[in-house]
Design an enzyme around this catalytic site. Structure first.
Site, PDB file in Angstrom:
ATOM      1  N   ASN A 160       0.851  -1.192   0.000  1.00  0.00           N
ATOM      2  CA  ASN A 160       0.000   0.000   0.000  1.00  0.00           C
ATOM      3  C   ASN A 160       0.879   1.231   0.000  1.00  0.00           C
ATOM      4  OD1 ASN A 160      -2.446   1.566   0.243  1.00  0.00           O
ATOM      5  ND2 ASN A 160      -1.864   1.938   2.371  1.00  0.00           N
TER       6      ASN A 160
ATOM      7  N   HIS B 176       0.853   5.157   1.341  1.00  0.00           N
ATOM      8  CA  HIS B 176       0.136   6.007   2.293  1.00  0.00           C
ATOM      9  C   HIS B 176       0.790   7.388   2.295  1.00  0.00           C
ATOM     10  CE1 HIS B 176      -2.210   7.017   5.864  1.00  0.00           C
ATOM     11  NE2 HIS B 176      -1.096   7.520   6.369  1.00  0.00           N
TER      12      HIS B 176
ATOM     13  N   ASP C  29      -2.379   0.633   8.164  1.00  0.00           N
ATOM     14  CA  ASP C  29      -1.164   1.442   7.891  1.00  0.00           C
ATOM     15  C   ASP C  29      -0.010   1.079   8.830  1.00  0.00           C
ATOM     16  OD1 ASP C  29      -3.330   4.296   7.355  1.00  0.00           O
ATOM     17  OD2 ASP C  29      -2.643   2.762   5.941  1.00  0.00           O
TER      18      ASP C  29
HETATM   19  C1  GRF Z   1      -3.048   9.377  -2.820  1.00  0.00           C
HETATM   20  O1  GRF Z   1      -2.558  10.414  -2.000  1.00  0.00           O
HETATM   21  C2  GRF Z   1      -2.868   8.068  -2.102  1.00  0.00           C
HETATM   22  O2  GRF Z   1      -1.727   8.049  -1.264  1.00  0.00           O
HETATM   23  C3  GRF Z   1      -4.108   8.010  -1.283  1.00  0.00           C
HETATM   24  O3  GRF Z   1      -5.104   8.374  -2.224  1.00  0.00           O
HETATM   25  C4  GRF Z   1      -4.576   9.474  -2.980  1.00  0.00           C
HETATM   26  C5  GRF Z   1      -5.065   9.436  -4.405  1.00  0.00           C
HETATM   27  O4  GRF Z   1      -4.415   8.423  -5.064  1.00  0.00           O
HETATM   28  N1  GRF Z   1      -4.319   6.727  -0.708  1.00  0.00           N
HETATM   29  P1  GRF Z   1      -4.693   8.100  -6.635  1.00  0.00           P
HETATM   30  O5  GRF Z   1      -4.509   9.389  -7.424  1.00  0.00           O
HETATM   31  O6  GRF Z   1      -6.116   7.584  -6.754  1.00  0.00           O
HETATM   32  O7  GRF Z   1      -3.668   7.090  -6.995  1.00  0.00           O
END
Ligand code: GRF
Length: 191
Positions: free
Chosen positions: A111, A113, A149
Site C-alpha cells: 500500500n 500512504h 497502515d
Molecule cells: C493518494 O494520495 C494516495 O496516497 C491516497 O489516495 C490518494 C489518491 O491516489 N491513498 P490516486 O490518485 O487515486 O492514486
C-alpha cells in the site's frame, strides 16, 4: 539492472477507489523493460472511480468488488487466482481489506500512504500535519498487515512543508513523490 520480458514478469492486480494517478504510474512503469511486474487486473470498490478508464486505455481487465459481503472476498480470491496474480498493489484504495483476504495474500499486498508512517496513520493526513505545524510530511510504501497502515515499511520519501502550503497544495507535492517511490518499492522487492 535486470531486464524482464513480458512472460517472466510477475502478474499484479492494482486496487483503486478514485483518480488512479498511482495506478497510471504503475501501469507505465510496468511497461518498461526494467519492471519485474505486469498489471493484469484493476479492482475497484467504486464503479465510478475515474481510474477505471485506464482499464480501457491499456486494455487491462477490471472488476468492481463491493467488499460488502463475505461472498465478494471469495469472488475476489477466485479472480486473483484465475489471473495468476502474485502481488496486490493498493493505490488510492480507500477500503479496509478484510482479515480473511489479507490472510490469503500475506506478505503479498503493498500500500502507499501519504504520510511518513508510523506517524499520521489513517485519513486526512495533509490537513493533520499542517494543523500540527509539522516541518515535514511524506509518503510511505508498506506491506499490508492486519493493523491499518502498520505493515513493514519498504520505502519512504520526505516532503518539506512550506508556510504557504494548504492540504491541497501539499497533497499535490506528496502525490508527485508517491509516483516516484512506488516503482522503487517494487524494484526493491524483486532485486
Ligand atoms: C493518494 O494520495 C494516495 O496516497 C491516497 O489516495 C490518494 C489518491 O491516489 N491513498 P490516486 O490518485 O487515486 O492514486
Amino acid at each position: 539492472m535486470k531486464k524482464y520480458l513480458g512472460d517472466n514478469k510477475k502478474k499484479v492486480a492494482v486496487f483503486i477507489s478514485g483518480n488512479g494517478s498511482n495506478l497510471l504510474n504503475i501501469i507505465k512503469f510496468s511497461l518498461t523493460k526494467k519492471s519485474p511486474i505486469s498489471v493484469k487486473l484493476i479492482i475497484s470498490n467504486n464503479k465510478s472511480a475515474k481510474g477505471l478508464k485506464y482499464s480501457k486505455i491499456y486494455n487491462i481487465k477490471k472488476k468492481i468488488i463491493t467488499f460488502r459481503h463475505k461472498s465478494s472476498i471469495e469472488l475476489l480470491l477466485t479472480i486473483l487466482s484465475k489471473n495468476n496474480i502474485s502481488l496486490v498493489l493498493l493505490a488510492g484504495f480507500m477500503k479496509i481489506l478484510p482479515k480473511e483476504f489479507i490472510k490469503n495474500f500475506k506478505g503479498k499486498i503493498l500500500n502507499i500512504h501519504p504520510s511518513l508512517l508510523p506517524k499520521y496513520k489513517g485519513l486526512d493526513t495533509h490537513a493533520r500535519v499542517i494543523k500540527n505545524k509539522e516541518k515535514y510530511t511524506g509518503c510511505t510504501v508498506h506491506y499490508v498487515n492486519f493493523k491499518l497502515d502498520s505493515g513493514k515499511i519498504i520505502i519512504q520519501k520526505r516532503v518539506k512543508i512550506s508556510k504557504r502550503d494548504d492540504p491541497k497544495s501539499l497533497a499535490k507535492k506528496v502525490l508527485k513523490q508517491e509516483h516516484k517511490i512506488y516503482p522503487k518499492a517494487i524494484l526493491k522487492l524483486f532485486n
